[in-house]
Design a protein around this motif. Structure first.
Motif, PDB file in Angstrom:
ATOM      1  N   LYS A   1       0.877  -1.221   0.064  1.00  0.00           N
ATOM      2  CA  LYS A   1      -0.188   0.134  -0.094  1.00  0.00           C
ATOM      3  C   LYS A   1       0.930   1.290  -0.009  1.00  0.00           C
ATOM      4  N   ILE A   2       1.825   1.252   0.679  1.00  0.00           N
ATOM      5  CA  ILE A   2       2.816   2.301   0.577  1.00  0.00           C
ATOM      6  C   ILE A   2       3.451   2.589  -0.806  1.00  0.00           C
TER       7      ILE A   2
ATOM      8  N   VAL B   1       1.958   1.810  -3.398  1.00  0.00           N
ATOM      9  CA  VAL B   1       1.120   1.900  -4.423  1.00  0.00           C
ATOM     10  C   VAL B   1       0.617   3.655  -4.346  1.00  0.00           C
ATOM     11  N   ALA B   2       0.749   3.816  -3.143  1.00  0.00           N
ATOM     12  CA  ALA B   2       0.287   5.351  -2.746  1.00  0.00           C
ATOM     13  C   ALA B   2       1.440   6.147  -3.458  1.00  0.00           C
ATOM     14  N   GLU B   3       2.853   5.801  -3.151  1.00  0.00           N
ATOM     15  CA  GLU B   3       3.764   6.604  -3.640  1.00  0.00           C
ATOM     16  C   GLU B   3       3.624   6.614  -5.219  1.00  0.00           C
ATOM     17  N   CYS B   4       3.463   5.570  -5.674  1.00  0.00           N
ATOM     18  CA  CYS B   4       3.345   5.597  -7.324  1.00  0.00           C
ATOM     19  C   CYS B   4       1.974   6.389  -7.606  1.00  0.00           C
ATOM     20  N   MET B   5       0.983   6.414  -7.053  1.00  0.00           N
ATOM     21  CA  MET B   5      -0.122   7.467  -7.401  1.00  0.00           C
ATOM     22  C   MET B   5       0.240   8.920  -7.319  1.00  0.00           C
ATOM     23  N   LYS B   6       1.070   9.212  -6.227  1.00  0.00           N
ATOM     24  CA  LYS B   6       1.486  10.660  -6.058  1.00  0.00           C
ATOM     25  C   LYS B   6       2.194  11.070  -7.210  1.00  0.00           C
TER      26      LYS B   6
ATOM     27  N   ASN C   1      -8.281   3.496  -5.856  1.00  0.00           N
ATOM     28  CA  ASN C   1      -7.648   4.100  -4.551  1.00  0.00           C
ATOM     29  C   ASN C   1      -6.596   2.883  -4.174  1.00  0.00           C
ATOM     30  N   VAL C   2      -5.968   3.587  -3.211  1.00  0.00           N
ATOM     31  CA  VAL C   2      -4.817   2.737  -2.629  1.00  0.00           C
ATOM     32  C   VAL C   2      -5.201   1.228  -2.551  1.00  0.00           C
ATOM     33  N   GLU C   3      -6.089   1.070  -1.523  1.00  0.00           N
ATOM     34  CA  GLU C   3      -6.679  -0.081  -1.167  1.00  0.00           C
ATOM     35  C   GLU C   3      -6.890  -1.073  -2.423  1.00  0.00           C
TER      36      GLU C   3
ATOM     37  N   SER D   1      -4.011  -1.970  -4.417  1.00  0.00           N
ATOM     38  CA  SER D   1      -2.998  -2.824  -3.789  1.00  0.00           C
ATOM     39  C   SER D   1      -3.815  -4.319  -3.594  1.00  0.00           C
TER      40      SER D   1
END
Length: 86
Positions: free
Chosen positions: A4-5, A7-12, A20-22, A25
């Motif tokens: 999740k970390i 994926v979140a960084e990739c989205m940023k 969404n991240v969840e 992931s």
């Protein structure tokens, strides 16, 4: 978790068009887990043995292409490696 970390960084930085991240992931985890389980539990035995690797590779490649097509910008290995390795 770590996925999740990442994926979140990739989205940023512009990866993944929707979701969404969840959800992203979970999708990645489910794909990897599913393919690994199929292989490790010998579930490929529903196919003739000479087709196992070809079919497994095709399923992996199909899943990877689906993921790649969800990017807002082209995935560059160097960027991902740099992010992961710091």
């Amino acid at each position: 978790g770590l996925l999740k970390i990442i994926v979140a960084e990739c989205m940023k930085v512009g990866y993944f068009k929707n979701g969404n991240v969840e959800d992203v992931s979970l999708s990645i985890w489910a794909t990897v887990h599913g393919l690994a389980t199929i292989w490790l539990k010998n579930r490929m035995s529903i196919f003739p043995e000479e087709e196992w690797k070809v079919r497994f590779d095709a399923a992996y490649n199909y899943s990877t292409e689906l993921l790649k097509n969800s990017y807002e910008k082209p995935l560059k290995f160097e960027e991902v490696a740099q992010f992961l390795l710091g």
